[in-house]
Scaffold this active site. Sequence first.
Site, PDB file in Angstrom:
ATOM      1  N   HIS A 157       0.635  -1.121   0.046  1.00 40.81           N
ATOM      2  CA  HIS A 157      -0.420   0.193   0.399  1.00 40.81           C
ATOM      3  C   HIS A 157       0.750   1.165  -0.146  1.00 40.81           C
ATOM      4  O   HIS A 157       2.027   1.532   0.956  1.00 40.81           O
ATOM      5  CB  HIS A 157      -0.716  -0.214   1.352  1.00 40.81           C
ATOM      6  CG  HIS A 157      -1.847  -1.432   0.899  1.00 40.81           C
ATOM      7  ND1 HIS A 157      -3.425  -0.749   1.162  1.00 40.81           N
ATOM      8  CD2 HIS A 157      -1.870  -2.601   1.304  1.00 40.81           C
ATOM      9  CE1 HIS A 157      -4.377  -1.789   0.612  1.00 40.81           C
ATOM     10  NE2 HIS A 157      -2.900  -3.123   1.646  1.00 40.81           N
ATOM     11  N   HIS A 239      -5.646 -10.924   5.988  1.00 39.58           N
ATOM     12  CA  HIS A 239      -4.637 -12.441   5.264  1.00 39.58           C
ATOM     13  C   HIS A 239      -3.251 -12.356   7.301  1.00 39.58           C
ATOM     14  O   HIS A 239      -2.089 -11.402   6.221  1.00 39.58           O
ATOM     15  CB  HIS A 239      -4.374 -11.945   4.854  1.00 39.58           C
ATOM     16  CG  HIS A 239      -3.755  -9.818   4.743  1.00 39.58           C
ATOM     17  ND1 HIS A 239      -2.881  -9.425   5.180  1.00 39.58           N
ATOM     18  CD2 HIS A 239      -3.618  -9.199   3.327  1.00 39.58           C
ATOM     19  CE1 HIS A 239      -3.012  -7.954   4.436  1.00 39.58           C
ATOM     20  NE2 HIS A 239      -3.002  -8.005   3.724  1.00 39.58           N
ATOM     21  N   ALA A 243       1.856  -8.670   7.373  1.00 36.89           N
ATOM     22  CA  ALA A 243       1.692  -7.046   6.928  1.00 36.89           C
ATOM     23  C   ALA A 243       0.989  -7.286   8.667  1.00 36.89           C
ATOM     24  O   ALA A 243       0.347  -6.661   9.015  1.00 36.89           O
ATOM     25  CB  ALA A 243       0.190  -6.255   6.248  1.00 36.89           C
ATOM     26  N   GLY A 273       0.955 -20.784  -0.715  1.00 36.92           N
ATOM     27  CA  GLY A 273       2.631 -21.970  -0.526  1.00 36.92           C
ATOM     28  C   GLY A 273       3.309 -20.743  -1.218  1.00 36.92           C
ATOM     29  O   GLY A 273       4.948 -20.929  -0.084  1.00 36.92           O
ATOM     30  N   HIS A 275       2.971 -17.040   1.118  1.00 34.68           N
ATOM     31  CA  HIS A 275       2.590 -16.195   1.935  1.00 34.68           C
ATOM     32  C   HIS A 275       2.309 -16.723   2.466  1.00 34.68           C
ATOM     33  O   HIS A 275       3.011 -16.193   4.150  1.00 34.68           O
ATOM     34  CB  HIS A 275       0.742 -15.551   1.516  1.00 34.68           C
ATOM     35  CG  HIS A 275       0.545 -14.344   0.447  1.00 34.68           C
ATOM     36  ND1 HIS A 275       0.680 -14.828  -1.218  1.00 34.68           N
ATOM     37  CD2 HIS A 275       0.838 -13.128   1.054  1.00 34.68           C
ATOM     38  CE1 HIS A 275       0.407 -13.141  -1.235  1.00 34.68           C
ATOM     39  NE2 HIS A 275       0.361 -12.656  -0.774  1.00 34.68           N
ATOM     40  N   ASP A 297      -6.648 -12.954  -2.323  1.00 32.24           N
ATOM     41  CA  ASP A 297      -5.998 -11.794  -2.455  1.00 32.24           C
ATOM     42  C   ASP A 297      -5.605 -11.594  -3.650  1.00 32.24           C
ATOM     43  O   ASP A 297      -4.830 -11.052  -3.940  1.00 32.24           O
ATOM     44  CB  ASP A 297      -4.681 -11.959  -1.529  1.00 32.24           C
ATOM     45  CG  ASP A 297      -4.536 -10.551  -1.178  1.00 32.24           C
ATOM     46  OD1 ASP A 297      -5.387  -9.811  -0.757  1.00 32.24           O
ATOM     47  OD2 ASP A 297      -3.284 -10.219   0.055  1.00 32.24           O
ATOM     48  N   LEU A 334       5.775  -9.293  -1.394  1.00 32.97           N
ATOM     49  CA  LEU A 334       4.764  -9.666  -1.753  1.00 32.97           C
ATOM     50  C   LEU A 334       3.088  -8.625  -2.001  1.00 32.97           C
ATOM     51  O   LEU A 334       3.045  -7.571  -1.179  1.00 32.97           O
ATOM     52  CB  LEU A 334       3.738 -11.033  -0.868  1.00 32.97           C
ATOM     53  CG  LEU A 334       4.783 -11.813  -1.296  1.00 32.97           C
ATOM     54  CD1 LEU A 334       4.533 -12.584   1.106  1.00 32.97           C
ATOM     55  CD2 LEU A 334       4.649 -13.103  -1.821  1.00 32.97           C
ATOM     56  N   ALA A 335       2.200  -8.679  -2.936  1.00 36.04           N
ATOM     57  CA  ALA A 335       1.689  -7.838  -3.561  1.00 36.04           C
ATOM     58  C   ALA A 335       0.296  -8.705  -3.751  1.00 36.04           C
ATOM     59  O   ALA A 335      -0.314  -8.502  -4.955  1.00 36.04           O
ATOM     60  CB  ALA A 335       2.202  -7.517  -4.826  1.00 36.04           C
ATOM     61  N   GLY A 336      -0.322  -9.157  -3.492  1.00 34.64           N
ATOM     62  CA  GLY A 336      -1.026 -10.521  -3.738  1.00 34.64           C
ATOM     63  C   GLY A 336      -0.965 -11.863  -3.990  1.00 34.64           C
ATOM     64  O   GLY A 336       0.244 -12.012  -3.764  1.00 34.64           O
TER      65      GLY A 336
END
EC number: 3.5.1.25
Length: 419
Positions: A157, A239, A243, A273, A275, A297, A334-336
């Site tokens: 973000h 999630h 974060a 596998g 996140h 996500d 990681l971005a989704g």
Amino acid sequence: MTDVIRFTNGYLALPDGTAAQADLYISPSSGTIISGQSSFFSTSSLPARTIDLDGNLLCPGLIDVQINGAFGIDFSDLDLEAGQEGESKYVEGVEHVAKRLTEFGTTSFVPTIITQKEELYAKLLRLLRPRSPKNSAHVLGYHAEGPFLHPLRRGAHSSTLLMTASSNPPIDTFDKVYGKNGLDQEGVKIITLAPDVEGVMGCVEDLVSRGVTVSIGHSDATLEQAEEAMKRGARMITHLFNAMPPIHHRDPGVIGLLGAPSHRPYYGIIVDGYHSHPNTVRIAYKACKEGCVLVSDAQTIMDPSLPDGVHPWRDGIKFRKEGLKVLVEGTNTLAGSAAPLAPQVHNLSKFASIPLEEAVLGATLRPAQLLGGQIAQSKGQLALGYDADLCVMSWGGKVLSTWVGGKEVWKDETFGGRG
């Protein structure tokens, strides 16, 4: 029975996490699950159509409560300068995703928008009112992930767009950002927020009273702060493991809510596998299986036809796709994800060492219970009177057929499905 379809020669995924070898009857005209016995005696004839499940598993349709986009569509991308044309294009994009998601067994979803420019929120939320496009997954409402997030846990973000609730009273900031109509509109309303951000904790009760599902995420909160948010009405963790502070034996933080003696939260978890390590997935599930909600996500590049490599995203930022793994280009952030729910159901089965029919609950019954209200009373389980939103899944986790409102909207070419 001209208005009855029977599913036979397979197994039904039941709300208790078991599978039963039994038939299921649905009515295409009402779009609901019906009693086969009462239908038979009322018509004294055979069903109009029989679906041979060929030993596969019949599940409720999958429900995704956190999906940022897919198939080239970004739910956070609205062209304000284009006016009505931009809004029409946006809705077309949402409905395109709704259509394509049925290929993966998803029959309901909550479009998720990430931290945005303040002027965008009210317009985006208005466009994400519930709808049921023809032969497509249901759009249930919206999930606003931000902008009230902790800068230390912002992930992908934008730090320049994050906000605090610094007005007096703090809830006025939420009304200003999302718009009073956005907070009070019908349908599912999920807001991911950090209760440790200035002014945010004091807004939780007000948001819940207005029908918002409050989820703790992108937060640096201590366990005590997270527990306080739960007491005020928060129901979910966004999630899990991502974060937020890693668990510590003296201060388990937000993750520690899973060990509470009572009033445990639902938690979204991305089981792609990447996140979360399989061992941490297993730990979370064994600690609080009743709260496990699988989420994709997914990002705009969730598309099986899209090759691995670097792809444009927004504001000059690029994605790097590596299989089902999505990173912000040039970083290890990681971005989704690029993994839809169905493979995550299979992964949960493997990682947590549980039967597939139990893992299915994380994408059906649990998200329906999380959302509550009419959703919990009509979706997420194979019960009389519930919506005939269905997914035929192989025991290897492959989606073979998807039904929405009693009508087959997608079928794999390898699946016969007719008796």
